[in-house]
Design a protein around this motif. Structure first.
Motif, mmCIF file in Angstrom:
data_model
loop_
_atom_site.group_PDB
_atom_site.id
_atom_site.type_symbol
_atom_site.label_atom_id
_atom_site.label_comp_id
_atom_site.label_asym_id
_atom_site.label_seq_id
_atom_site.Cartn_x
_atom_site.Cartn_y
_atom_site.Cartn_z
ATOM 1 N N GLY A 154 -0.840 -2.457 9.057
ATOM 2 C CA GLY A 154 0.554 -2.387 8.588
ATOM 3 C C GLY A 154 1.458 -1.561 9.482
ATOM 4 N N ILE A 155 0.938 -0.450 10.008
ATOM 5 C CA ILE A 155 1.767 0.399 10.879
ATOM 6 C C ILE A 155 1.908 -0.308 12.235
ATOM 7 C CG2 ILE A 155 1.997 2.707 11.937
ATOM 8 C CD1 ILE A 155 1.972 2.648 8.789
ATOM 9 N N SER A 156 0.792 -0.885 12.694
ATOM 10 C CA SER A 156 0.796 -1.578 13.996
ATOM 11 C C SER A 156 1.773 -2.749 14.011
ATOM 12 C CB SER A 156 -0.606 -2.121 14.304
ATOM 13 O OG SER A 156 -1.559 -1.108 14.231
ATOM 14 N N VAL A 174 9.759 -3.428 -10.723
ATOM 15 C CA VAL A 174 10.158 -4.821 -10.938
ATOM 16 C C VAL A 174 9.301 -5.411 -12.056
ATOM 17 C CG1 VAL A 174 10.252 -7.117 -9.907
ATOM 18 C CG2 VAL A 174 10.871 -5.105 -8.550
ATOM 19 N N ASN A 224 2.805 6.227 -0.590
ATOM 20 C CA ASN A 224 2.285 4.865 -0.782
ATOM 21 C C ASN A 224 1.313 4.663 0.381
ATOM 22 O OD1 ASN A 224 3.912 4.113 1.458
ATOM 23 N ND2 ASN A 224 5.603 3.565 0.117
ATOM 24 N N CYS A 225 0.825 3.454 0.567
ATOM 25 C CA CYS A 225 -0.213 3.269 1.598
ATOM 26 C C CYS A 225 0.299 3.635 2.994
ATOM 27 C CB CYS A 225 -0.700 1.822 1.573
ATOM 28 S SG CYS A 225 -2.177 1.580 2.559
ATOM 29 N N SER A 226 1.628 3.615 3.167
ATOM 30 C CA SER A 226 2.193 3.837 4.496
ATOM 31 C C SER A 226 2.241 5.311 4.893
ATOM 32 C CB SER A 226 3.596 3.221 4.552
ATOM 33 O OG SER A 226 3.521 1.863 4.189
ATOM 34 N N ASP A 278 11.791 0.446 -5.540
ATOM 35 C CA ASP A 278 10.379 0.851 -5.499
ATOM 36 C C ASP A 278 10.013 1.566 -6.790
ATOM 37 O OD1 ASP A 278 8.229 1.218 -2.946
ATOM 38 O OD2 ASP A 278 7.846 2.417 -4.741
ATOM 39 N N LYS A 279 8.814 1.284 -7.260
ATOM 40 C CA LYS A 279 8.380 1.905 -8.517
ATOM 41 C C LYS A 279 7.950 3.357 -8.305
ATOM 42 C CE LYS A 279 3.763 -0.235 -8.278
ATOM 43 N NZ LYS A 279 2.843 0.884 -8.155
ATOM 44 N N ALA A 332 -3.033 -5.612 5.729
ATOM 45 C CA ALA A 332 -4.362 -4.987 5.694
ATOM 46 C C ALA A 332 -4.392 -3.676 6.479
ATOM 47 C CB ALA A 332 -5.415 -5.977 6.202
ATOM 48 N N MET A 333 -5.293 -3.616 7.499
ATOM 49 C CA MET A 333 -5.460 -2.361 8.247
ATOM 50 C C MET A 333 -4.494 -2.244 9.420
ATOM 51 S SD MET A 333 -9.130 -3.707 9.334
ATOM 52 C CE MET A 333 -9.539 -3.031 10.911
ATOM 53 N N TYR A 386 -2.396 4.564 13.621
ATOM 54 C CA TYR A 386 -2.617 3.873 14.901
ATOM 55 C C TYR A 386 -1.653 2.698 15.056
ATOM 56 C CZ TYR A 386 -7.353 5.935 15.029
ATOM 57 O OH TYR A 386 -8.430 6.766 15.042
HETATM 58 C C1 LIG Z 1 -7.285 4.967 5.179
HETATM 59 C C2 LIG Z 1 -6.267 4.015 5.776
HETATM 60 C C3 LIG Z 1 -5.999 4.084 7.133
HETATM 61 C C4 LIG Z 1 -5.112 3.194 7.722
HETATM 62 N N1 LIG Z 1 -4.823 3.311 9.040
HETATM 63 C C5 LIG Z 1 -3.951 2.461 9.630
HETATM 64 C C6 LIG Z 1 -3.648 2.579 11.011
HETATM 65 O O1 LIG Z 1 -4.131 3.480 11.690
HETATM 66 N N2 LIG Z 1 -2.811 1.669 11.572
HETATM 67 C C7 LIG Z 1 -2.247 0.654 10.848
HETATM 68 O O2 LIG Z 1 -1.540 -0.166 11.424
HETATM 69 N N3 LIG Z 1 -2.484 0.546 9.509
HETATM 70 C C8 LIG Z 1 -3.317 1.421 8.891
HETATM 71 N N4 LIG Z 1 -3.583 1.311 7.560
HETATM 72 C C9 LIG Z 1 -2.938 0.222 6.805
HETATM 73 C C10 LIG Z 1 -1.485 0.523 6.465
HETATM 74 O O3 LIG Z 1 -1.408 1.803 5.887
HETATM 75 C C11 LIG Z 1 -0.957 -0.554 5.508
HETATM 76 O O4 LIG Z 1 -1.175 -1.836 6.064
HETATM 77 C C12 LIG Z 1 0.541 -0.393 5.255
HETATM 78 O O5 LIG Z 1 0.845 0.920 4.841
HETATM 79 C C13 LIG Z 1 1.020 -1.400 4.206
HETATM 80 O O6 LIG Z 1 2.404 -1.235 4.072
HETATM 81 P P1 LIG Z 1 3.218 -1.998 2.948
HETATM 82 O O7 LIG Z 1 4.649 -1.620 3.131
HETATM 83 O O8 LIG Z 1 2.854 -3.438 2.950
HETATM 84 O O9 LIG Z 1 2.637 -1.401 1.563
HETATM 85 P P2 LIG Z 1 2.874 0.003 0.852
HETATM 86 O O10 LIG Z 1 3.040 1.100 1.825
HETATM 87 O O11 LIG Z 1 1.801 0.164 -0.170
HETATM 88 O O12 LIG Z 1 4.267 -0.185 0.115
HETATM 89 C C14 LIG Z 1 4.411 -1.098 -0.943
HETATM 90 C C15 LIG Z 1 5.428 -0.519 -1.909
HETATM 91 O O13 LIG Z 1 5.711 -1.507 -2.925
HETATM 92 C C16 LIG Z 1 5.974 -0.827 -4.126
HETATM 93 N N5 LIG Z 1 5.806 -1.749 -5.263
HETATM 94 C C17 LIG Z 1 4.696 -2.464 -5.579
HETATM 95 N N6 LIG Z 1 4.895 -3.168 -6.730
HETATM 96 C C18 LIG Z 1 6.160 -2.883 -7.141
HETATM 97 C C19 LIG Z 1 6.942 -3.281 -8.266
HETATM 98 N N7 LIG Z 1 6.478 -4.122 -9.215
HETATM 99 N N8 LIG Z 1 8.177 -2.781 -8.394
HETATM 100 C C20 LIG Z 1 8.687 -1.914 -7.452
HETATM 101 N N9 LIG Z 1 7.987 -1.499 -6.377
HETATM 102 C C21 LIG Z 1 6.741 -1.981 -6.206
HETATM 103 C C22 LIG Z 1 4.928 0.290 -4.126
HETATM 104 O O14 LIG Z 1 5.312 1.352 -4.996
HETATM 105 C C23 LIG Z 1 4.890 0.702 -2.662
HETATM 106 O O15 LIG Z 1 5.727 1.823 -2.412
HETATM 107 C C24 LIG Z 1 -4.457 2.205 6.923
HETATM 108 C C25 LIG Z 1 -4.691 2.180 5.551
HETATM 109 C C26 LIG Z 1 -5.590 3.069 4.973
HETATM 110 C C27 LIG Z 1 -5.816 3.021 3.492
#
Ligand SMILES: Cc1cc2nc3c(=O)[nH]c(=O)nc-3n(C[C@H](O)[C@H](O)[C@H](O)COP(=O)(O)OP(=O)(O)OC[C@H]3O[C@@H](n4cnc5c(N)ncnc54)[C@H](O)[C@@H]3O)c2cc1C
Length: 412
Positions: free
Chosen positions: A381-383, A220, A37-39, A30-31, A378-379, A45
């Motif tokens: 990811g946790i679900s 990466v 991060n978004c998580s 991870d960078k 999208a919205m 929820y």
């Molecule tokens: C305000 C808000 C409220 C939300 N509420 C909910 C909710 O209630 N319930 C729900 O289910 N979802 C919710 N979500 C959505 C949820 O947060 C995301 O869908 C989820 O966190 C995405 O997870 P992920 O692992 O795909 O991405 P991320 O958590 O963003 O992780 C991706 C990781 O990849 C790494 N990365 C990217 N490019 C590179 C690279 N080139 N080299 C190395 N590492 C890299 C990043 O650093 C990052 O750490 C919400 C989002 C927001 C913004």
């Protein structure tokens, strides 16, 4: 097997969790530094209630109306970006009854599976996610929104979900500590919520104890390939060899995958949250304030509120003119809370990885025999994290998957 996962967000981490149980040698790259991060700062929820994909009838007209206001919950930064234009055209073409009828059952299947797996995982982690099974309230103030929410409640029942249609008085009875100013609500008892930051910390510590290596501050940059195989990942901190690669790079999924010639459509959808600590009066249930597209989550004595969807590319800039309406909306539904707009340092932003049809990407790369993509949640990811992790393990092990993953394939 020597497995490399790009991305230590919730999707990369749940994939690592399920894979580590099979004795694989796992490295996550991870960078970031593992603190955000978004998580981390989202609303937490786990929402089987959200079985209708974001791309649905009426959303485009509503979005265009919102675009005219600089305080609305939705915004697209106008720009000449080929990827955004392709994504927008696809989103537009998918926002219809036919696509919703096709996609909603698949979303429902994966949401239900994921909810149950997440409850099991929280138990296994000694409740480290602070998961609570208290359901979620959809609250509305206008007749038009109420009509829509009640139709959705009936639709949910057809999918076997329990729903309760509530009067304003009944909503008030569920929230005894604060006054509630609504026209009515719909309650989904099946929904759950957790503390996302605690969940991420638990996932990092538990998987590392199980032998998973997490390399933070490794970005990466490229890949080493041989015919249809990725042999190594090149980072700014050296090369990591792999037998199997999983790309779970959140909103960077399109950029990272493109380096391997994998084309997929994805846009980062920025959202904000802010957390109020030590509340003497708090809500008992998470709630979505539907007219304003705001989420409120009680987390013990804390209250997190959040919202907005800004399609403005990859950036974490905080636009206070979009944060203030979130706070204002909460105060109009719950006037006793008297929330202030907190200073900019206390506002969190995150990038939701949005696919154009509202379904995640879970499947093999069409061009490689050892690359799997997991993202675009999208919205949700946790679900959807727990089910995604399990499905990724089943894909890697070449086992029959728990549910059909054909609807989530990359080249759909
Ligand atoms: C305000 C808000 C409220 C939300 N509420 C909910 C909710 O209630 N319930 C729900 O289910 N979802 C919710 N979500 C959505 C949820 O947060 C995301 O869908 C989820 O966190 C995405 O997870 P992920 O692992 O795909 O991405 P991320 O958590 O963003 O992780 C991706 C990781 O990849 C790494 N990365 C990217 N490019 C590179 C690279 N080139 N080299 C190395 N590492 C890299 C990043 O650093 C990052 O750490 C919400 C989002 C927001 C913004």
């Amino acid at each position: 097997m020597n497995i490399t996962i790009i991305g230590a967000g919730v999707i990369g981490m749940t994939s690592a969790y399920y894979l580590s149980k099979e004795g694989h040698d796992i490295t996550i790259i991870d960078k970031g530094d593992g603190s955000d991060n978004c998580s981390f700062g989202n609303a937490g929820y786990i929402s089987p209630s959200h079985f209708i994909p974001l791309a649905s009838p009426g959303i485009v007209a509503q979005g265009l109306k919102w675009m005219l206001s600089n305080t609305s919950p939705f915004y697209i930064k106008p720009r000449l970006d080929a990827s955004l234009i392709r994504w927008g055209l696809k989103f537009y073409s998918k926002s219809n009854e036919k696509t919703v009828a096709k996609n909603a059952p698949h979303l429902n299947d994966i949401l239900q599976l994921s909810r149950n797996l997440m409850i099991d995982m929280d138990k296994e982690f000694d409740h480290g996610f602070r998961l609570e099974q208290k359901g979620c309230l959809m609250l509305y103030k206008s007749e038009k929104t109420g009509k829509h929410e009640i139709e959705l409640a009936h639709e949910a029942r057809r999918f076997g979900l329990e729903t309760q249609i509530l009067t304003a008085h009944q909503v008030q009875q569920m929230e005894p500590e604060v006054a509630v100013e609504v026209m009515g609500g719909v309650y989904f008892p099946i929904d759950c919520h957790l503390h996302p930051g605690q969940m991420m910390k638990s996932l990092y510590s538990k998987t590392q104890k199980e032998g998973v290596k997490i390399l933070f501050s490794h970005e990466v940059e490229d890949f080493e390939t041989q015919s249809d195989q990725v042999k190594a990942v090149i980072t700014n901190n050296g090369k990591i060899n792999c037998d199997q690669l999983i790309i779970a790079a959140g909103s960077w999924l399109e950029i990272v995958s493109k380096k391997l010639g994998i084309q997929l459509l994805l846009q980062p959808g920025k959202g904000y949250s802010t957390t109020y600590v030590k509340r003497s009066k708090n809500l008992q249930h998470p709630a979505i304030l539907v007219d304003d597209r705001v989420a409120v989550t009680p987390l013990g004595t804390e209250l997190r509120i959040g919202g907005t969807m800004e399609l403005s590319g990859i950036n974490s800039k905080i636009e206070m003119n979009r944060v203030s309406p979130i706070v204002h909306a909460v105060n109009t539904y719950f006037p006793d809370l008297h929330l202030d707009v907190q200073p900019i340092e206390k506002i969190w932003s995150g990038l939701r990885p949005c696919s154009p049809d509202g379904l995640p990407y879970i499947g093999r790369s069409p061009h490689h025999n050892n690359v799997i993509i997991a993202g675009g949640h999208a919205m949700l990811g946790i679900s959807l994290a727990a089910a995604t992790g399990l499905l990724i393990r089943q894909l890697v092990q070449k086992q029959k998957t728990e549910i059909s993953i054909d609807p989530f394939r990359i080249d759909r």
